[in-house]
Design an enzyme around this catalytic site. Structure first.
Site, PDB file in Angstrom:
ATOM      1  CE  LYS A  14      -2.411   3.529   1.880  1.00  0.00           C
ATOM      2  NZ  LYS A  14      -1.700   4.657   2.709  1.00  0.00           N
ATOM      3  CG  ASP A  35      -7.085   3.695   2.091  1.00  0.00           C
ATOM      4  OD1 ASP A  35      -7.583   3.555   0.911  1.00  0.00           O
ATOM      5  OD2 ASP A  35      -7.471   4.651   2.819  1.00  0.00           O
TER       6      ASP A  35
END
Length: 284
Positions: free
Chosen positions: A216, A235
């Site tokens: 991420k 996320d």
DNA sequence: GTCCAGGTCTTCC
DNA sequence: GGAAGACATGGA
């Protein structure tokens, strides 16, 4: 005169949404203007009818560094046209904030900031980054009677910190990650400049070698600093968006969602991601 | 007081 | 391979 200003004549650019949408963490709204630091310069930006006006505290002849940071010259209409036109969710997200843009940040600052971002709210990330800059950054030229402003410290400077000095900036368990990463950058073990000429996958695998950097955070840096248009950070907000909007019945695996993000949204998936992120965070 | 936040890493099945 | 737990801190 020791002050410069210019205007970027640009349409369809929502400065407030762009600067406060969790890409960069150093912008503050002050009396309707936005103050921040770009390329070692203090800057004040203001949304005007004719475009975006910019002021700096030094005499400057060249504004290309800021033009590049703000991505003034991107063919924004082409980006919007590249989205799947039959995706009503994405189109709705675009309508809700049609001037939201992606910035092009300096890699180390972006990387360091996002290492500090894990399981923190955006407002807290801003506070931590501000503390790091105040304690370890260099003072910058600011207008008269303006509070002092500091640069984001270099990797070398952070690498020379003790872990407890970093912890004093409220970053908690992220301190050893930032410190080790800074050391790997400072020593040349990972060369951030070299990522510019790599493919997306190559650059990502290089970034995830750094402690505290998983998929991420790597994708955030690849999108917000290196400008890989297909980088798609997933996320908690994007996870919620993808599940609710695109897979309301099934419970897709993480791998399935990554595949979907890379095939459904087209060549500028990263922009689509930013619209969905902003939409999920701002809708009632 | 409880829950959660632009996650990552380790451990355990 | 995927599911838990730990990790600091503070806002909601």
């Amino acid at each position: 005169m020791k002050f410069s200003e210019t205007v970027f004549p640009v349409r369809n650019y929502d400065l407030a949404a762009t600067l406060s949408s969790g890409q960069a963490f150093r912008w503050r709204e002050v009396n309707g203007a936005w103050e921040g630091v770009v390329g070692g310069h203090w800057v004040r930006l203001t949304q005007k009818n004719e475009g975006i006006s910019a002021e700096a505290a030094e005499r400057l002849g060249d504004w290309n560094w800021l033009r590049h940071y703000l991505q003034i010259d991107v063919d924004f209409e082409a980006v919007l046209r590249s989205f799947p036109q039959d995706d009503e969710h994405l189109q709705k997200a675009v309508e809700s904030c049609s001037g939201l843009r992606l910035l092009r940040q300096e890699p180390w600052e972006c990387l360091g900031s996002f290492i500090l971002s894990s399981t923190k709210q955006i407002v807290q990330i801003q506070q931590i980054v501000a503390l790091v800059c105040e304690r370890f950054g260099e003072p910058l030229k600011v207008p008269e009677n303006h509070p002092q402003v500091f640069s984001f410290p270099t990797a070398q400077r952070v690498a020379n910190c003790a872990e407890n000095e970093l912890r004093e900036c409220k970053m908690g368990f992220r301190a050893p990650n930032l410190l080790k990463t800074a050391k790997m950058i400072a020593s040349g073990e990972v060369d951030l400049q070299s990522l510019y000429k790599m493919s997306l996958d190559e650059a990502r695998s290089e970034l995830v070698r750094l402690p505290g950097v998983g998929g991420k955070i790597a994708d955030c840096v690849l999108l917000f600093a290196y400008g890989f248009p297909k980088a798609f950070p997933i996320d908690v907000w994007i996870l919620k968006a993808l599940r609710q909007l695109y897979f309301p019945k099934r419970k897709p695996t993480a791998k399935r969602l990554v595949h979907f993000s890379q095939t459904h949204f087209g060549p500028n998936a990263g922009y689509a991601q930013q619209y969905l992120f902003h939409y999920m965070r701002t809708k009632t």
